[in-house]
Write an enzyme that holds these catalytic residues in place. Structure first.
Site, PDB file in Angstrom:
ATOM      1  N   LYS A   1      -7.588  10.804   0.813  1.00 28.54           N
ATOM      2  CA  LYS A   1      -8.122  10.689   2.165  1.00 28.54           C
ATOM      3  C   LYS A   1      -9.043  11.875   2.507  1.00 28.54           C
ATOM      4  O   LYS A   1      -9.091  12.860   1.767  1.00 28.54           O
ATOM      5  CB  LYS A   1      -6.959  10.604   3.167  1.00 28.54           C
ATOM      6  CG  LYS A   1      -6.116   9.329   2.993  1.00 28.54           C
ATOM      7  CD  LYS A   1      -6.954   8.065   3.078  1.00 28.54           C
ATOM      8  CE  LYS A   1      -6.175   6.812   3.445  1.00 28.54           C
ATOM      9  NZ  LYS A   1      -5.324   6.274   2.358  1.00 28.54           N
TER      10      LYS A   1
HETATM   11  C1  LIG Z   1      -4.086   5.268   2.905  1.00 32.16           C
HETATM   12  C2  LIG Z   1      -3.847   4.265   3.940  1.00 32.16           C
HETATM   13  C3  LIG Z   1      -2.580   4.023   4.492  1.00 32.16           C
HETATM   14  C4  LIG Z   1      -1.320   4.625   3.951  1.00 32.16           C
HETATM   15  O1  LIG Z   1      -1.290   5.945   3.729  1.00 32.16           O
HETATM   16  P1  LIG Z   1      -0.367   6.620   2.600  1.00 32.16           P
HETATM   17  O2  LIG Z   1      -0.360   8.044   3.050  1.00 32.16           O
HETATM   18  O3  LIG Z   1      -1.029   6.436   1.271  1.00 32.16           O
HETATM   19  O4  LIG Z   1       0.976   6.009   2.679  1.00 32.16           O
HETATM   20  C5  LIG Z   1      -2.479   3.137   5.536  1.00 32.16           C
HETATM   21  N1  LIG Z   1      -3.543   2.470   6.003  1.00 32.16           N
HETATM   22  C6  LIG Z   1      -4.764   2.637   5.482  1.00 32.16           C
HETATM   23  C7  LIG Z   1      -5.915   1.892   6.064  1.00 32.16           C
HETATM   24  C8  LIG Z   1      -4.963   3.512   4.424  1.00 32.16           C
HETATM   25  O5  LIG Z   1      -6.172   3.639   3.876  1.00 32.16           O
END
Ligand SMILES: *Cc1c(COP(=O)(O)O)cnc(C)c1O
Length: 397
Positions: free
Chosen positions: A186
């Site tokens: 992210k």
């Molecule tokens: C990455 C992501 C998540 C979940 O996050 P994690 O930290 O990997 O559990 C939820 N929604 C979206 C749109 C994402 O891109």
């Protein structure tokens, strides 16, 4: 998008603080921690940056979504409306509570189509969960009006759009609750981590307790704490939080790099007839983590995507065929394939997604290509990439 590209001395120093004290847990051990409270510090920094009263930091974005729903009292049989284009975490968080994920179409914003949301509302609906995919946002004003008219909660999944804004408000802060992910890929990362933001004191208190076995966090003796309701363990560790403390300080620097790279790529495609860019709702500012555009047909988009890969332009995605992000590949959801028995409400209420008509989503996602914007590119690399991209795409419009 990924903050891990710019991982450096600041992150290492923050982690070193935690290693030096040896206190890897966010709660307690006050005497031994050398004054370091990384999770608390990151929560304060998020609240400030997101202009929101409360932040609860947790172990992942998926956990954040689950806790956000739980903190607002969502449970078995409650229906949550979400888009056909998202990440599997969206419906996982809903199913974890015995609630029912109701998929609806996306439009040219690549996010929830407000009219489709309206049609999906019934007496069991509790929450509308827009997902701000690939750095841009849903039409939040329209969705809020629908929520207000029907007594529903608006929960923003801003995991892919941290730092973007809508009508002057940071994404995630417009709805009743907002969620972020700090997983490894992210915009900013903790390694693993997530956060819930809200201005609602009760939801915040619930999230605080629920993410730590229901502990009420009153007093200084953890063993003596009460548990007013059932919870779970979704805590983040101090080591992960420490990385985030360094990364959030760099969020605006990362966003400006992304904007610069995005703009160079977009400008190179601007004059190519047949390419149209994703619609950003009025009042919205992207976080520039992806550049998303449409080709005239799905067939051309698929071919263009293959040609981009052949030309060495990696990190461009054709979501229509993607295993993680589009409903067509979610057979485990559609068929309710689970290790154990699922709640009766889920089995009875889940619509038959094998026969559902999502032709509007197919129309927009089938023609779309999204290119990841990397932080680590040099300006020369971006310019070269932009030229190459325009060359390749010209053949398919
Ligand atoms: C990455 C992501 C998540 C979940 O996050 P994690 O930290 O990997 O559990 C939820 N929604 C979206 C749109 C994402 O891109």
């Amino acid at each position: 998008m990924p903050g891990f590209e710019l991982f450096g001395d600041r992150e290492k120093q923050q982690v070193q603080d935690v290693l030096d004290s040896g206190v890897l847990m966010r709660y307690g051990f006050d005497g031994a921690r050398n004054g370091h409270w990384k999770a608390l510090e990151l929560e304060k920094a998020i609240s400030k940056r997101m202009e929101t009263a409360h932040t609860q930091l947790v172990s992942s974005g998926t956990a954040a979504l689950t806790i956000a729903l739980a903190s607002a009292g969502v449970g078995a049989g409650d229906e949550v409306i979400l888009p056909t284009f998202t990440f599997v975490a969206s419906f996982e968080s809903i199913l974890a509570l015995g609630a029912v994920p109701i998929l609806v179409d996306v439009d040219d914003t690549l996010t929830l189509h407000p009219e489709a949301v309206k049609k999906a509302i019934n007496k069991k609906t509790k929450v509308v969960m827009p997902v701000h995919m690939c750095g841009s946002m849903a039409d939040l004003e329209a969705l809020k009006a629908i929520c207000n008219a029907n007594g529903l909660l608006l929960l923003e999944d801003a995991c892919q759009a941290i730092g973007g804004s809508y009508q002057g408000k940071p994404l995630g802060s417009y709805g009743d609750l907002g969620c972020f992910s700090f997983d490894y890929v992210k915009t900013i990362t903790c390694g693993e981590g997530g956060a819930i933001i809200t201005n609602n004191k009760t939801y915040y208190k619930n999230a605080d307790h629920y993410s730590d076995h229901g502990h009420d966090h009153i007093g200084t003796n953890r063993g003596a704490e009460d548990h007013p309701f059932l919870g779970y363990n979704y805590r983040i560790s101090e080591l992960n939080a420490a990385v985030g403390v360094a990364q959030i300080e760099r969020l605006d620097e990362f966003l400006s790099i992304q904007e610069e790279h995005y703009t160079i790529l977009r400008d190179a495609l601007r004059n190519t007839d047949g390419i149209t860019f994703r619609r950003v709702p009025k009042g919205g500012v992207e976080n520039y983590s992806f550049l998303s555009f449409s080709l005239p047909t799905a067939e051309l988009a698929k071919k263009a995507h293959d040609a981009l890969s052949v030309a060495g332009l990696d990190a461009c995605f054709y979501w229509y065929d993607n295993n993680w992000h589009y409903y067509k590949k979610w057979s485990h959801l559609t068929n309710l394939t689970s290790l154990g028995k699922l709640p009766k409400e889920v089995c009875e209420q889940l619509p038959d997604y094998n026969t559902a008509d999502f032709s509007m989503s197919d129309h927009w996602i089938g023609r779309n290509i999204s290119c990841l914007i990397k932080l680590g590119w040099t300006k020369e690399e971006v310019k070269l990439r932009a030229e190459k991209m325009a060359e390749v795409l010209k053949q398919f419009v």
